[in-house]
Scaffold this active site. Structure first.
Site, PDB file in Angstrom:
ATOM      1  N   ASP A   1      35.442  42.632  38.548  1.00  0.00           N
ATOM      2  CA  ASP A   1      35.581  41.917  37.287  1.00  0.00           C
ATOM      3  C   ASP A   1      34.602  42.434  36.240  1.00  0.00           C
ATOM      4  OD1 ASP A   1      36.513  39.488  35.726  1.00  0.00           O
ATOM      5  OD2 ASP A   1      34.370  39.040  35.854  1.00  0.00           O
TER       6      ASP A   1
ATOM      7  N   GLU B   1      38.342  46.242  36.273  1.00  0.00           N
ATOM      8  CA  GLU B   1      38.768  45.632  35.027  1.00  0.00           C
ATOM      9  C   GLU B   1      37.804  46.149  33.957  1.00  0.00           C
ATOM     10  OE1 GLU B   1      39.145  41.458  32.579  1.00  0.00           O
ATOM     11  OE2 GLU B   1      37.514  41.860  33.952  1.00  0.00           O
TER      12      GLU B   1
END
Length: 639
Positions: A309, A362
């Site tokens: 993330d 990401e």
């Protein structure tokens, strides 16, 4: 107390930042020492004056079980006989400032159910796996040249008993797996399952990095979930968050009274956008902690990959910050050089220890070579989320079709860089929450057009180079945006329009699985070629998807307006008979039925840069997939 010579090497590697299995050293471990069964505790707290293990077994009295220093670098150790699995515990730490504080174990394998915060003694792996066939098959799979379609879900809001009351991981296995298998997805991706105090952080602000959240059961319950997924041919990816951690008192923040896991420099430590803290990526022990944590999830839970993330928040010192809130690096730039080195080191370690997994970033900027190997200057991931494609396409699809011709570049721009990385095309939870509307409700037009636009978008997504990811609910046209405290509106599947979208996704996945042209050369320029990217006036795109076999070639024609065009001329690369093998406008999907039911014969006349062309019906707000199923009579005769 313990044989120090047996762990000296691990201790050395831990302090060097190179202990890839630090969870086997630190934390609470059931073992027998001197003939007595009990639990050995080791914790890192270099700034502490005193550390004790406390729990119900000693009435949370820090005077009863003080720990001993293992070395001068801050490792503390204690073996307590007669303790067993399930015991609650914390560390009582006396700081250099004379304050007592209670901390959960950073290496705890289980945690107490929130709002309680104690760590729980749990065996590292007492589970018998049944997925040997899957794991062997995974070793031989070339994931780059295989179909990869990911269903992203948040367990607690996929289906729950009531608000904040959830099913067990084992129950979810019985519910999720048949559903995902019926739809045809190859993988599921779970929002973070590391222990976190606040439900509405969705797991992205963690306190227990080694503890699977107790909201849904025990670590072995989660292992059962993964095991069952594998037995049914479904891979499991977990969202993982090394970019930051929350400030809750029992967690990592100022663990021993000083900045330890976070940067001491508050400008580097603070993430004001989220109210969280950044790990100190330069600190060796933190590197051992995080790299071991990634390996822990992949090894001990047989996960097939991690989606990392907010990588951009790690790479840039100024991420989410205003002027004066950050300082330049030693070269005057805004890159966090320590985080860059850490990410490379992490990926090198992971692919050496668990070589056949997915490491997905990401990363929302144009940082180069995210999915390239470190030895070529890359960050070492093997996939990157294509956030540019996502933003452009969602912006485009929300336009009234009458205005789309003025924004045609939003559709075509992604093909300028589509092969610069190994991309995943993501439509994630972030795009359907906080007022952004559901995917269906982003679509313009009346009721019919909203559903047609949704089918159009999803079919185009599966035709575009790159692997696929879709957040739960979008597969049946969820009307409301994601309600993170309630479960999905499953009753919508009783309505024909929503059931039709579900059936559409089933058959789209079947097409995707059966057509190598849609995935075999996803990351190579040879896998894609334009037929006509220039028809902005009619908002029509046409292109070819290729595989290694010329017989698997697909022609894709997309119409982003509600107009129907009959006898439309499309250039095609081969002569012969073409068949429309799939259209999003089929009546059984809720479409208008403007299909090309008859075979389409080519004319030997160049058009749109191709040697041949066909005449076809272009359905409204739809995608047509065409395949050459036989050679022309003229070509067959010549041969």
């Amino acid at each position: 107390m313990i044989d120090e010579t047996a762990i000296d090497h691990d201790i050395y590697l831990f302090h060097q930042g190179n202990l890839r299995y630090s969870y086997q050293l630190l934390g609470a471990h059931l073992m027998t020492i001197g003939g007595r069964a009990g639990v050995r505790f080791i914790v890192w707290a270099p700034n502490a004056e005193k550390v004790s293990v406390v729990g119900m077994f000693n009435e949370w009295d820090g005077r009863r079980h003080p720990m001993e220093k293992l070395n001068d670098n801050g490792l503390w150790c204690l073996f307590i006989p007669d303790l067993a699995s399930g015991i609650l515990y914390k560390y009582e730490i006396l700081t250099a400032h004379g304050h007592l504080q209670l901390k959960a174990d950073p290496y705890a394998f289980a945690s107490e159910l929130r709002p309680h915060t104690a760590s729980v003694v749990h065996p590292l792996d007492d589970y018998h796996w049944n997925d040997a066939h899957w794991m062997k098959r995974r070793e031989g799979m070339n994931i780059y040249e295989s179909p990869l379609s990911i269903y992203e879900l948040h367990l607690g809001s996929w289906k729950n008993i009531e608000t904040e009351v959830y099913y067990n991981y084992r129950d979810y296995a019985e519910m999720v797996i048949p559903y995902v298998k019926e739809l045809g997805y190859t993988h599921i991706e779970l929002l973070p399952l590391t222990e976190h105090p606040f439900d509405r952080s969705w797991g992205y602000q963690a306190t227990g990095y080694y503890a699977v959240t107790s909201r849904y059961g025990t670590p072995d319950d989660f292992r059962y979930f993964v095991d069952q997924c594998h037995e049914h041919g479904i891979g499991v990816i977990l969202d993982w968050v090394p970019g930051h951690f929350c400030k809750d008192q029992h967690g990592l923040r100022r663990f021993d009274g000083e900045a330890l896991y976070e940067y001491a420099d508050t400008k580097k430590a603070e993430k004001p956008q989220w109210g969280t803290l950044t790990f100190d990526f330069a600190r060796n022990e933190v590197q051992s902690f995080l790299i071991s944590n990634a390996i822990y999830w992949l090894k001990e839970f047989h996960l097939d990959g991690l989606r990392v993330d907010a990588v951009a928040s790690m790479l840039y010192l100024d991420f989410g910050k205003e002027g004066g809130e950050w300082d330049v690096n030693e070269y005057g730039g805004r890159e966090n050089l320590e985080a860059v080195d850490f990410l490379k080191k992490m990926n090198e370690a992971i692919f050496e220890e668990v070589p056949h997994v997915l490491m997905m970033a990401e990363e929302s900027t144009s940082w180069p070579l995210v999915s390239a190997p470190t030895y070529t200057g890359g960050l070492g991931f093997n996939y990157k989320w294509n956030m540019g494609w996502m933003n452009d396409m969602l912006q485009y699809m929300q336009l009234d079709p009458i205005h789309r011709k003025h924004h045609h570049h939003l559709m075509t721009f992604s093909l300028y860089y589509a092969f610069s990385e190994n991309f995943v095309l993501p439509i994630s939870h972030d795009e359907v929450v906080h007022g952004k509307k559901s995917l269906l409700n982003k679509m313009p037009g009346d009721y019919w057009q909203k559903f047609a636009n949704l089918r159009l978008f999803l079919a185009y997504m599966y035709a575009h180079p790159g692997k696929k990811l879709l957040f739960m609910g979008s597969e049946f046209g969820h009307f409301d945006e994601w309600k993170d405290m309630d479960d999905l509106d499953w009753e919508l599947l009783d309505y024909e329009s929503h059931k039709s979208i579900f059936n559409f996704m089933q058959q789209l996945h079947q097409l995707y699985q059966e057509m190598p042209a849609l995935w075999e050369l996803d990351h190579e320029q040879e896998g894609f070629s334009w037929i006509d990217p220039h028809n902005n006036e009619q908002s029509i795109l046409s292109f070819v998807r290729n595989s290694r076999s010329p017989n698997d070639q697909l022609v894709v024609v997309c119409n982003f307006t509600p107009e129907v065009y009959r006898d439309y001329k499309v250039g095609v690369p081969k002569s012969g008979m073409y068949k429309e093998v799939f259209t999003s406008d089929a009546i059984h999907f809720g479409g208008s039925g403007q299909t090309n039911g008859l075979k389409l014969e080519t004319t030997k006349q160049s058009w749109q840069g191709q040697d041949h062309h066909i005449h076809m019906t272009i359905p409204p707000l739809a995608v047509s997939f065409l395949k050459c199923i036989s050679k022309s009579k003229e070509e067959s005769h010549e041969r």
